[in-house]
Scaffold this motif. Structure first.
Motif, PDB file in Angstrom:
ATOM      1  N   ALA A 125      -1.783 -16.789  10.581  1.00 47.79           N
ATOM      2  CA  ALA A 125      -0.817 -15.900  11.232  1.00 47.79           C
ATOM      3  C   ALA A 125      -0.353 -14.807  10.280  1.00 47.79           C
ATOM      4  CB  ALA A 125       0.381 -16.708  11.741  1.00 47.79           C
ATOM      5  N   MET A 126      -0.144 -15.163   9.029  1.00 51.77           N
ATOM      6  CA  MET A 126       0.264 -14.167   8.030  1.00 51.77           C
ATOM      7  C   MET A 126      -0.811 -13.096   7.863  1.00 51.77           C
ATOM      8  SD  MET A 126       3.222 -14.730   6.332  1.00 51.77           S
ATOM      9  CE  MET A 126       2.945 -14.315   4.611  1.00 51.77           C
ATOM     10  N   GLY A 127      -2.073 -13.483   8.004  1.00 51.81           N
ATOM     11  CA  GLY A 127      -3.158 -12.523   7.839  1.00 51.81           C
ATOM     12  C   GLY A 127      -3.186 -11.462   8.911  1.00 51.81           C
ATOM     13  N   LYS A 128      -2.460 -11.673  10.001  1.00 51.90           N
ATOM     14  CA  LYS A 128      -2.460 -10.715  11.104  1.00 51.90           C
ATOM     15  C   LYS A 128      -1.362  -9.666  10.999  1.00 51.90           C
ATOM     16  CE  LYS A 128      -4.406 -14.118  14.312  1.00 51.90           C
ATOM     17  NZ  LYS A 128      -4.179 -14.910  15.551  1.00 51.90           N
ATOM     18  N   ILE A 129      -0.409  -9.865  10.085  1.00 54.85           N
ATOM     19  CA  ILE A 129       0.673  -8.887   9.973  1.00 54.85           C
ATOM     20  C   ILE A 129       0.190  -7.698   9.155  1.00 54.85           C
ATOM     21  CG2 ILE A 129       2.401 -10.713  10.122  1.00 54.85           C
ATOM     22  CD1 ILE A 129       2.938 -10.353   7.181  1.00 54.85           C
ATOM     23  N   THR A 130       0.877  -6.603   9.276  1.00 60.59           N
ATOM     24  CA  THR A 130       0.421  -5.366   8.636  1.00 60.59           C
ATOM     25  C   THR A 130       0.657  -5.363   7.136  1.00 60.59           C
ATOM     26  OG1 THR A 130       2.574  -4.346   9.109  1.00 60.59           O
ATOM     27  CG2 THR A 130       0.811  -4.038  10.728  1.00 60.59           C
ATOM     28  N   ALA A 131       1.783  -5.890   6.685  1.00 60.20           N
ATOM     29  CA  ALA A 131       2.069  -5.813   5.246  1.00 60.20           C
ATOM     30  C   ALA A 131       3.146  -6.821   4.884  1.00 60.20           C
ATOM     31  CB  ALA A 131       2.526  -4.414   4.873  1.00 60.20           C
ATOM     32  N   ILE A 132       3.097  -7.286   3.642  1.00 60.49           N
ATOM     33  CA  ILE A 132       4.176  -8.101   3.096  1.00 60.49           C
ATOM     34  C   ILE A 132       4.586  -7.489   1.763  1.00 60.49           C
ATOM     35  CG2 ILE A 132       3.418 -10.224   4.222  1.00 60.49           C
ATOM     36  CD1 ILE A 132       2.265 -11.135   1.582  1.00 60.49           C
ATOM     37  N   THR A 133       5.772  -7.797   1.330  1.00 57.95           N
ATOM     38  CA  THR A 133       6.314  -7.184   0.116  1.00 57.95           C
ATOM     39  C   THR A 133       5.804  -7.898  -1.129  1.00 57.95           C
ATOM     40  OG1 THR A 133       8.248  -8.617   0.032  1.00 57.95           O
ATOM     41  CG2 THR A 133       8.396  -6.630   1.407  1.00 57.95           C
ATOM     42  N   PRO A 134       5.861  -7.246  -2.290  1.00 57.20           N
ATOM     43  CA  PRO A 134       5.492  -7.917  -3.543  1.00 57.20           C
ATOM     44  C   PRO A 134       6.324  -9.158  -3.814  1.00 57.20           C
ATOM     45  CG  PRO A 134       5.539  -5.546  -3.859  1.00 57.20           C
ATOM     46  CD  PRO A 134       6.097  -5.803  -2.491  1.00 57.20           C
ATOM     47  N   ASP A 135       7.622  -9.125  -3.443  1.00 60.27           N
ATOM     48  CA  ASP A 135       8.466 -10.289  -3.676  1.00 60.27           C
ATOM     49  C   ASP A 135       8.000 -11.471  -2.847  1.00 60.27           C
ATOM     50  OD1 ASP A 135      10.930 -11.489  -4.846  1.00 60.27           O
ATOM     51  OD2 ASP A 135      11.499 -11.645  -2.735  1.00 60.27           O
ATOM     52  N   GLU A 136       7.584 -11.197  -1.596  1.00 59.16           N
ATOM     53  CA  GLU A 136       7.034 -12.267  -0.776  1.00 59.16           C
ATOM     54  C   GLU A 136       5.730 -12.787  -1.378  1.00 59.16           C
ATOM     55  OE1 GLU A 136       8.133 -11.669   3.834  1.00 59.16           O
ATOM     56  OE2 GLU A 136       7.053  -9.995   2.937  1.00 59.16           O
ATOM     57  N   SER A 137       4.918 -11.883  -1.918  1.00 56.27           N
ATOM     58  CA  SER A 137       3.671 -12.303  -2.547  1.00 56.27           C
ATOM     59  C   SER A 137       3.931 -13.259  -3.697  1.00 56.27           C
ATOM     60  CB  SER A 137       2.898 -11.081  -3.054  1.00 56.27           C
ATOM     61  OG  SER A 137       2.436 -10.304  -1.982  1.00 56.27           O
ATOM     62  N   ASP A 138       5.019 -13.019  -4.419  1.00 51.10           N
ATOM     63  CA  ASP A 138       5.372 -13.898  -5.539  1.00 51.10           C
ATOM     64  C   ASP A 138       5.565 -15.323  -5.056  1.00 51.10           C
ATOM     65  OD1 ASP A 138       6.417 -14.575  -8.240  1.00 51.10           O
ATOM     66  OD2 ASP A 138       8.311 -14.800  -7.153  1.00 51.10           O
ATOM     67  N   ARG A 139       6.331 -15.483  -3.969  1.00 56.23           N
ATOM     68  CA  ARG A 139       6.584 -16.834  -3.478  1.00 56.23           C
ATOM     69  C   ARG A 139       5.343 -17.427  -2.827  1.00 56.23           C
ATOM     70  NH1 ARG A 139      10.156 -17.088  -6.440  1.00 56.23           N
ATOM     71  NH2 ARG A 139      12.069 -18.283  -6.202  1.00 56.23           N
ATOM     72  N   TRP A 140       4.577 -16.607  -2.137  1.00 54.96           N
ATOM     73  CA  TRP A 140       3.401 -17.150  -1.469  1.00 54.96           C
ATOM     74  C   TRP A 140       2.311 -17.526  -2.455  1.00 54.96           C
ATOM     75  CZ3 TRP A 140       3.381 -19.539   2.764  1.00 54.96           C
ATOM     76  CH2 TRP A 140       4.326 -19.240   3.739  1.00 54.96           C
ATOM     77  N   ALA A 141       2.283 -16.890  -3.601  1.00 55.55           N
ATOM     78  CA  ALA A 141       1.369 -17.349  -4.655  1.00 55.55           C
ATOM     79  C   ALA A 141       1.723 -18.776  -5.051  1.00 55.55           C
ATOM     80  CB  ALA A 141       1.447 -16.415  -5.863  1.00 55.55           C
ATOM     81  N   TRP A 142       3.019 -19.035  -5.186  1.00 56.25           N
ATOM     82  CA  TRP A 142       3.516 -20.366  -5.553  1.00 56.25           C
ATOM     83  C   TRP A 142       3.166 -21.390  -4.473  1.00 56.25           C
ATOM     84  CZ3 TRP A 142       6.543 -21.721  -9.902  1.00 56.25           C
ATOM     85  CH2 TRP A 142       7.165 -22.983  -9.858  1.00 56.25           C
ATOM     86  N   VAL A 143       3.443 -21.014  -3.208  1.00 52.59           N
ATOM     87  CA  VAL A 143       3.198 -21.944  -2.097  1.00 52.59           C
ATOM     88  C   VAL A 143       1.709 -22.213  -1.935  1.00 52.59           C
ATOM     89  CG1 VAL A 143       3.455 -22.272   0.385  1.00 52.59           C
ATOM     90  CG2 VAL A 143       5.303 -21.221  -0.919  1.00 52.59           C
TER      91      VAL A 143
END
Length: 661
Positions: A288-306
């Motif tokens: 589902a995340m792959g379908k959104i247009t963009a995420i922020t760098p801060d979100e990328s930080d947490r999603w790297a962890w997850v």
């Protein structure tokens, strides 16, 4: 802003990794501290579990956090009864007790009307109760400052079963009244968000329920943390796969997306076990995340962890590549990914940067326990390692330094992170005496732990004068007595009787306090546990099992084509050579053997058939009897042969063993 790849990797190899903790952790029985030197990369690559509550707090701005903290603290300061009594005492200062269902007649009409409605409600007459509460709200605003929020909230409760739209309207009225300054000592405005959320959850709208529970959380509602978890569990775990439409709606909403991120980062929130179901749903969420247009760098930080925590190495690499370069979570993940490919030097750089970022980011509450007066951030499993990130980072960095043959740096890192067992292993078994002495003198002159260890190493090496200054003030008189007695006992110029007395004194000191004077930190004596317990020898583990097991290079590889890399934290040959060359006593409680030798020498300088000689032989033999009967037998034989007519000699002959006394 970045774009997420349209087809993220979804694999679940990490189930085994997520179940592993560092060995030698707390269990039934005595407490054994963690020992990173005996743990593999698979053990150490398990990222700490984040606090669901603290992760949610990150989503709030500074002013929102402060407002929520005040709301939370106001709920903690007084019980409901105390708060209500305080309101009533504005009108009746002499009042000492208050019953909301039977308020004093002297209180204003709003108190009486609310109480009448409450009595009707508890008597099973909601319509009569609603009449009283509507009459209360019909009073002029200045005459209902204390009970208006209460009345609106309870009208919502009364309407819930028959008219959900009216219930939501009343709860909204309660919130508006509270915002306008009407009394809300029971914090019903915040609770009303939760009531509305329950209706949404009942209707199957988990997305709406999540948003409403989030409003309750923002207002400091005590039950909101658990309610958010319930809503997320309902969304992700009540069916084999989450509803794709709801996931798309969540992924497209930045606010709600952050809440889901917090839930996954906390592995399900308080008291929730991360298992194969959550991992499967994480794959659906990544889609589902792959379908959104963009995420922020801060979100990328947490999603790297997850993503890394879930074993999604490819997705973790993608997020880490697009996260801020100085973000602590991403730096840690980058280092782990590099270690998986054997890039030790680059990994060390990123781990160092992660440590600096964690230390500097003191305002980031996602990695620290909640402070007093705020909701505590429970780990998902109370038996899971409770190490904070700085502690865990220190252990990993220390082991990486060992693997890079940087022994002094390893000691420095272990010591700084509070890993005493690992620090003492390096100090006692890997560093040379010269390296250890230089470190203690220059970097740890007041560290009693390392000073005592250095003193014991020097004494075991026979460097008695050098050892003395490193003993504590309490031990120095004992050490002095031992050294002085040993010197007299080994002085051929002294009479035999004098030498015998001195050697016996030295033997007794060594038996009674040998652990403190010459004991090894780990194997064989385990001074770190006061010699009471032992575990598998650390040095043996590293020298004989140092290759551990190989790691899959990519989590989406099949069992047939798993590429592997060597264990990143395996010691190199230089460390192995040092460990094998280090002088370590052969026996546990080796000082008792040395004490027994001194005692035997004292007996040799003593006359036969003498009660004192018999006492020396019997006592020294008992020191070894339990652990090494064969060595103790030598003292038994000497006792019955040399002192057959003494009381102890006769008793030994009758028992055919050393007497107990």
């Amino acid at each position: 802003m970045i774009r997420f790849p349209s087809k993220p990797a979804t694999v679940f190899l990490a189930a085994a990794l997520l179940s592993q903790a560092v060995p030698l952790a707390r269990s039934c029985g005595p407490f054994f501290p963690n020992c990173y030197a005996t743990s593999t990369f698979a053990d150490q690559s398990v990222l700490p579990t984040l606090s669901f509550d603290a992760e949610l707090q990150r989503l709030l701005g500074a002013s929102q956090q402060a407002s929520r903290r005040r709301a939370w603290n106001s709920q903690e300061e007084k019980t409901e009864g105390a708060a209500e009594l305080a309101e009533a005492r504005v009108y009746l200062p002499w009042l000492t007790d208050y019953d909301r269902s039977n308020p004093p007649a002297a209180l204003p009409a709003e108190f009486q009307l609310y109480a009448a409605g409450a009595r009707a409600w508890h008597d099973g007459s909601p319509r009569a109760a609603a009449v009283c509460w509507r009459q209360l709200l019909a009073l002029p605003p200045e005459k209902r400052r204390c009970r208006s929020v209460w009345a609106a909230y309870m009208l919502g409760e009364a309407s819930r079963a028959t008219d959900e739209s009216a219930a939501r309207s009343y709860w909204e009225q309660a919130r508006n009244l509270a915002s306008a300054g009407f009394g809300d000592c029971r914090h019903l405005a915040a609770a009303s968000w939760g009531e509305s959320a329950q209706l949404a959850l009942k209707a199957g709208d988990s997305v709406k329920a999540l948003r409403l529970y989030w409003r309750q959380y923002e207002q400091g509602g005590h039950s909101a943390l658990h309610s958010l978890q319930v809503a997320l569990n309902h969304l992700f775990l009540t069916r084999p796969q989450p509803d794709p439409a709801q996931l798309t709606a969540l992924a497209g909403d930045a606010e709600l997306r952050g809440i889901v991120t917090a839930w996954f980062a906390a592995r399900g929130g308080p008291y929730q076990i991360w298992n194969s179901a959550e991992q499967s749903h994480f794959g659906a969420w990544l889609t589902a995340m792959g379908k959104i247009t963009a995420i922020t760098p801060d979100e990328s930080d947490r999603w790297a962890w997850v993503a890394y925590s879930a074993g999604e190495w490819n997705a973790a690499q993608h997020f880490a590549d697009h996260a801020p370069g100085d973000a602590p979570a991403s730096e840690w993940v980058r280092a782990l990914l590099l270690l998986r490919h054997g890039e030790l030097e680059q990994a060390a750089v990123h781990l160092s940067q992660a440590a600096r970022a964690f230390q500097a980011d003191s305002g980031d509450r996602s990695f620290v326990p909640a402070s007093a007066g705020e909701p505590s951030g429970y780990r998902y499993d109370e038996d899971f390692s409770s190490e904070d990130p700085m502690t865990k980072l220190g252990g990993l960095r220390g082991c990486l330094a060992l693997s890079r043959d940087q022994y002094v740096e390893a000691l420095r890192l272990f010591r700084r992170a509070g890993h005493d067992v690992d620090a003492q292993f390096v100090a006692d078994r890997i560093l040379t005496l010269s390296e250890l002495k230089t470190f203690v003198d220059q970097e740890a002159p007041t560290d009693d732990l390392l000073r005592g260890l250095l003193a014991r190493r020097l004494a075991r090496a026979g460097r008695f004068s050098e050892a003395r200054p490193y003993y504590s003030e309490t031990l120095r008189p004992v050490y002095d007595a031992y050294v002085q007695a040993s010197e007299i006992g080994h002085d051929p110029a002294q009479p035999k009787s004098t030498r015998a007395d001195a050697l016996w004194r030295a033997a007794q000191v060594l038996d009674h306090q040998g652990m403190e004077l010459v004991g090894t930190a780990l194997e064989p004596d385990f001074e770190v546990l006061d010699g009471e317990f032992e575990w598998a020898p650390v040095a043996t583990f590293r020298t004989e099992h140092r290759m551990y097991r190989e790691l899959p290079a990519a989590s989406n590889a099949t069992s047939a084509d798993l590429p592997v890399v060597p264990e990143p934290l395996a010691p190199r040959e230089r460390e192995v050579k040092r460990l094998r060359a280090s002088r370590v006593p052969a026996h546990r409680y080796h000082y008792r053997y040395q004490a027994a030798k001194l005692a035997m020498l004292a007996a040799e300088f003593s006359p036969d058939d003498d009660s004192k000689t018999a006492t020396i032989l019997a006592t020294a033999g008992r020191w070894l009897a339990n652990a090494d009967p064969e060595a103790a037998d030598f003292f038994y034989q000497a006792l019955v042969v040399r002192c057959p007519h003494t009381e102890l000699g006769r008793e030994a002959a009758a028992l055919r063993w050393l007497p107990k006394f």
